[in-house]
Design a protein around this motif. Structure first.
Motif, PDB file in Angstrom:
ATOM      1  N   ALA A  62      54.365 -69.237 -87.444  1.00  0.00           N
ATOM      2  CA  ALA A  62      53.935 -70.127 -86.221  1.00  0.00           C
ATOM      3  C   ALA A  62      55.022 -69.724 -85.072  1.00  0.00           C
ATOM      4  N   ILE A  63      55.966 -69.463 -85.158  1.00  0.00           N
ATOM      5  CA  ILE A  63      56.861 -68.987 -83.832  1.00  0.00           C
ATOM      6  C   ILE A  63      56.288 -67.840 -83.471  1.00  0.00           C
ATOM      7  N   PHE A  64      55.811 -66.611 -84.091  1.00  0.00           N
ATOM      8  CA  PHE A  64      55.227 -65.590 -83.716  1.00  0.00           C
ATOM      9  C   PHE A  64      53.862 -65.858 -82.897  1.00  0.00           C
ATOM     10  N   ILE A  65      53.113 -66.601 -83.811  1.00  0.00           N
ATOM     11  CA  ILE A  65      51.501 -67.005 -82.957  1.00  0.00           C
ATOM     12  C   ILE A  65      51.779 -67.670 -81.796  1.00  0.00           C
ATOM     13  N   ALA A  66      52.731 -68.687 -81.679  1.00  0.00           N
ATOM     14  CA  ALA A  66      53.010 -69.352 -80.532  1.00  0.00           C
ATOM     15  C   ALA A  66      53.304 -68.443 -79.407  1.00  0.00           C
ATOM     16  N   LEU A  67      54.405 -67.599 -79.644  1.00  0.00           N
ATOM     17  CA  LEU A  67      54.761 -66.685 -78.605  1.00  0.00           C
ATOM     18  C   LEU A  67      53.600 -65.745 -78.081  1.00  0.00           C
ATOM     19  N   LEU A  68      52.960 -65.374 -79.208  1.00  0.00           N
ATOM     20  CA  LEU A  68      51.707 -64.678 -78.707  1.00  0.00           C
ATOM     21  C   LEU A  68      50.500 -65.249 -77.684  1.00  0.00           C
ATOM     22  N   ILE A  69      50.329 -66.400 -77.986  1.00  0.00           N
ATOM     23  CA  ILE A  69      49.524 -67.263 -77.177  1.00  0.00           C
ATOM     24  C   ILE A  69      50.093 -67.496 -76.001  1.00  0.00           C
ATOM     25  N   ALA A  70      51.476 -68.068 -75.819  1.00  0.00           N
ATOM     26  CA  ALA A  70      51.951 -68.100 -74.596  1.00  0.00           C
ATOM     27  C   ALA A  70      52.305 -66.951 -73.925  1.00  0.00           C
ATOM     28  N   SER A  71      52.354 -65.897 -74.175  1.00  0.00           N
ATOM     29  CA  SER A  71      52.430 -64.587 -73.616  1.00  0.00           C
ATOM     30  C   SER A  71      51.126 -64.128 -72.812  1.00  0.00           C
ATOM     31  N   PHE A  72      50.054 -64.273 -73.665  1.00  0.00           N
ATOM     32  CA  PHE A  72      48.762 -64.140 -73.140  1.00  0.00           C
ATOM     33  C   PHE A  72      48.695 -64.842 -71.857  1.00  0.00           C
ATOM     34  N   GLY A  73      49.071 -66.365 -71.846  1.00  0.00           N
ATOM     35  CA  GLY A  73      48.702 -67.298 -70.784  1.00  0.00           C
ATOM     36  C   GLY A  73      49.553 -66.986 -69.699  1.00  0.00           C
ATOM     37  N   PHE A  74      50.749 -66.788 -70.025  1.00  0.00           N
ATOM     38  CA  PHE A  74      51.880 -66.675 -68.883  1.00  0.00           C
ATOM     39  C   PHE A  74      51.529 -65.399 -68.130  1.00  0.00           C
ATOM     40  N   PHE A  75      51.359 -64.218 -68.689  1.00  0.00           N
ATOM     41  CA  PHE A  75      50.961 -63.052 -67.861  1.00  0.00           C
ATOM     42  C   PHE A  75      49.488 -63.092 -67.187  1.00  0.00           C
ATOM     43  N   LEU A  76      48.818 -63.914 -67.903  1.00  0.00           N
ATOM     44  CA  LEU A  76      47.329 -64.301 -67.075  1.00  0.00           C
ATOM     45  C   LEU A  76      47.530 -64.978 -65.664  1.00  0.00           C
ATOM     46  N   ALA A  77      48.374 -65.997 -65.819  1.00  0.00           N
ATOM     47  CA  ALA A  77      48.855 -66.870 -64.740  1.00  0.00           C
ATOM     48  C   ALA A  77      49.765 -66.150 -63.735  1.00  0.00           C
ATOM     49  N   HIS A  78      50.628 -65.139 -64.300  1.00  0.00           N
ATOM     50  CA  HIS A  78      51.463 -64.295 -63.302  1.00  0.00           C
ATOM     51  C   HIS A  78      50.646 -63.397 -62.569  1.00  0.00           C
ATOM     52  N   ALA A  79      49.688 -62.706 -63.336  1.00  0.00           N
ATOM     53  CA  ALA A  79      48.813 -61.681 -62.550  1.00  0.00           C
ATOM     54  C   ALA A  79      48.022 -62.421 -61.381  1.00  0.00           C
ATOM     55  N   CYS A  80      47.437 -63.630 -61.562  1.00  0.00           N
ATOM     56  CA  CYS A  80      46.896 -64.180 -60.706  1.00  0.00           C
ATOM     57  C   CYS A  80      47.463 -64.704 -59.664  1.00  0.00           C
ATOM     58  N   ALA A  81      48.806 -65.222 -59.835  1.00  0.00           N
ATOM     59  CA  ALA A  81      49.686 -66.010 -58.811  1.00  0.00           C
ATOM     60  C   ALA A  81      50.155 -64.793 -57.887  1.00  0.00           C
ATOM     61  N   SER A  82      50.453 -63.761 -58.537  1.00  0.00           N
ATOM     62  CA  SER A  82      51.058 -62.594 -57.752  1.00  0.00           C
ATOM     63  C   SER A  82      50.069 -61.921 -56.808  1.00  0.00           C
ATOM     64  N   GLY A  83      48.603 -61.719 -57.517  1.00  0.00           N
ATOM     65  CA  GLY A  83      47.661 -61.265 -56.755  1.00  0.00           C
ATOM     66  C   GLY A  83      47.152 -62.164 -55.649  1.00  0.00           C
ATOM     67  N   TRP A  84      47.140 -63.433 -55.880  1.00  0.00           N
ATOM     68  CA  TRP A  84      46.891 -64.326 -54.974  1.00  0.00           C
ATOM     69  C   TRP A  84      47.682 -64.202 -53.636  1.00  0.00           C
ATOM     70  N   VAL A  85      48.938 -63.951 -53.882  1.00  0.00           N
ATOM     71  CA  VAL A  85      50.017 -63.977 -52.631  1.00  0.00           C
ATOM     72  C   VAL A  85      49.647 -62.524 -51.730  1.00  0.00           C
ATOM     73  N   GLY A  86      49.260 -61.591 -52.508  1.00  0.00           N
ATOM     74  CA  GLY A  86      48.631 -60.158 -51.877  1.00  0.00           C
ATOM     75  C   GLY A  86      47.320 -60.575 -50.950  1.00  0.00           C
ATOM     76  N   GLN A  87      46.431 -61.184 -51.438  1.00  0.00           N
ATOM     77  CA  GLN A  87      45.139 -61.603 -50.821  1.00  0.00           C
ATOM     78  C   GLN A  87      45.319 -62.437 -49.874  1.00  0.00           C
TER      79      GLN A  87
END
Length: 398
Positions: free
Chosen positions: A304-329
């Motif tokens: 469960a810990i491993f699956i939890a971190l997989l989901i959280a990692s996908f969500g975090f890096f999706l949000a991070h890419a959007c937020a950092s790209g937002w600044v550039g735009q």
């Protein structure tokens, strides 16, 4: 301007991504070593975590200086010089025998590692067209996650094989030196860079301009708060998994960070998803995925810990890419400074997250950890909704 998919775009994106890989390879190498460092130096879990938090604090503290130097002397020079020095420092750190010296040199290494993150997005913003920028940012951030994964996994393996933390620094330092010449060779010289003269008060004026722009400030807060809880949950989970009933050896603690591969996938997909659905929607989606993944930690099993971190990692890096790209735009001038302010918030959050989550961890263990994380994600979700409404009010549809 360099167009997406062109030969120059491929070269530049590959060079910046490899450079980013090396930055995070060296930055995160102590993450799986925290229980070992705490044992070797007879320090607490919170003190041991400063071998990572101190490095991210050094990075955060040097970002604005690197951005200022890059605005004056050029992005490419700053990136290459600082990256070279930071890699050499990994080899020097392996000779340290005192805990305070380890912390000091890790802080200095973080400051040197700031050179590339402070200027890479600005380089892309100046040299790439709009489509090329959005696509390259996703790949660049994917390289961030791959570097973070490699640094943690490789250091865990090396420390486990040799039985000490020093060999982790030696191995990663030598590996980085082998790859560094590729970055030098591939990274194109800039053609659209215009040096910013150091007129009195100009830097302060630009700083004030960015920090009073709500479209930027909200993105800064989202990036910093998300990373504050995402990164540091791994730190506390390494101590959990190193203790009974799990009692995982250090090699397997490093493998825990393979869950970052989900973040690599999210970063690669972020450009296409943003084109189709918009940055605001994908930003909120990433935060929601982080919150859902974190709740799975309450199950308590290793799977469960491993699956939890997989989901959280996908969500975090999706949000991070959007937020950092937002600044550039959403910035037209002083791009390096704008990007650096995002990263200051981002890595300042990383440095403070251990202290923020520590009382939750002490009082409630995993349950307390989840509570502390969800409180912060509730704030960033509201900020992302506010960001979308603010953009709509400034640029109404129709």
């Amino acid at each position: 301007m360099i167009e997406a998919g062109s030969r120059e775009w491929v070269r530049a994106t590959l060079a910046l991504s490899l450079g980013s890989f090396l930055v995070f390879l060296n930055l995160y190498q102590t993450h799986p070593l925290l229980p070992l460092i705490a044992q070797v130096f007879s320090v607490s879990s919170l003190s041991a975590s400063w071998t990572l938090a101190g490095c991210t604090a050094g990075l955060a503290s040097a970002l604005l200086l690197c951005a200022k130097l890059a605005d004056r002397y050029g992005r490419r020079q700053i990136m290459l010089v600082t990256l070279t020095l930071a890699i050499l420092l990994s080899l020097l750190i392996s000779l340290v025998g005192e805990f305070y010296l380890l912390l000091l040199l890790r802080f200095l290494q973080g400051a040197l590692l700031a050179g590339l993150p402070a200027t890479a997005i600005a380089y892309m913003g100046e040299e790439f067209d709009q489509r090329g920028l959005i696509s390259a940012v996703g790949i660049y951030i994917a390289a961030n996650s791959l570097g973070g994964i490699a640094g943690r996994v490789l250091s865990g393996l090396l420390a486990g094989w040799f039985g000490d933390w020093q060999h982790a620094f030696i191995g990663i330092g030598l590996f980085s030196l082998l790859l560094l010449p590729i970055v030098f060779r591939l990274l194109p010289r800039q053609t659209h860079f215009v040096a910013v003269s150091s007129q009195r008060g100009q830097f302060t004026q630009a700083l004030f301009q960015h920090l009073t722009n709500p479209l930027l400030v909200a993105a800064y807060l989202i990036g910093g708060l998300n990373f504050m809880v995402f990164l540091n949950q791994f730190s506390y989970l390494t101590f959990l998994l190193a203790s009974p009933p799990f009692s995982l050896p250090i090699q397997w603690l490093g493998m825990l960070f393979l869950t970052y591969l989900a973040g690599t996938l999210a970063s690669c997909l972020s450009g296409r998803a943003t084109h189709r659905f918009g940055s605001e929607r994908m930003l909120l989606s990433g935060i929601i995925l982080m919150a859902l993944g974190t709740l799975l930690l309450l199950h308590g099993s290793l799977l469960a810990i491993f699956i939890a971190l997989l989901i959280a990692s996908f969500g975090f890096f999706l949000a991070h890419a959007c937020a950092s790209g937002w600044v550039g735009q959403h910035v037209a001038q002083h791009r390096a400074l704008a990007s650096s302010l995002y990263l200051v918030a981002y890595y300042l959050g990383a440095s403070l997250g251990g202290m923020y989550l520590h009382p939750f961890w002490q009082q409630g263990g995993v349950t307390g950890l989840v509570l502390g994380i969800e409180l912060v994600l509730g704030i960033t979700a509201m900020l992302s909704i506010g960001l979308a409404r603010l953009k709509l009010s400034r640029h109404p549809v129709g």
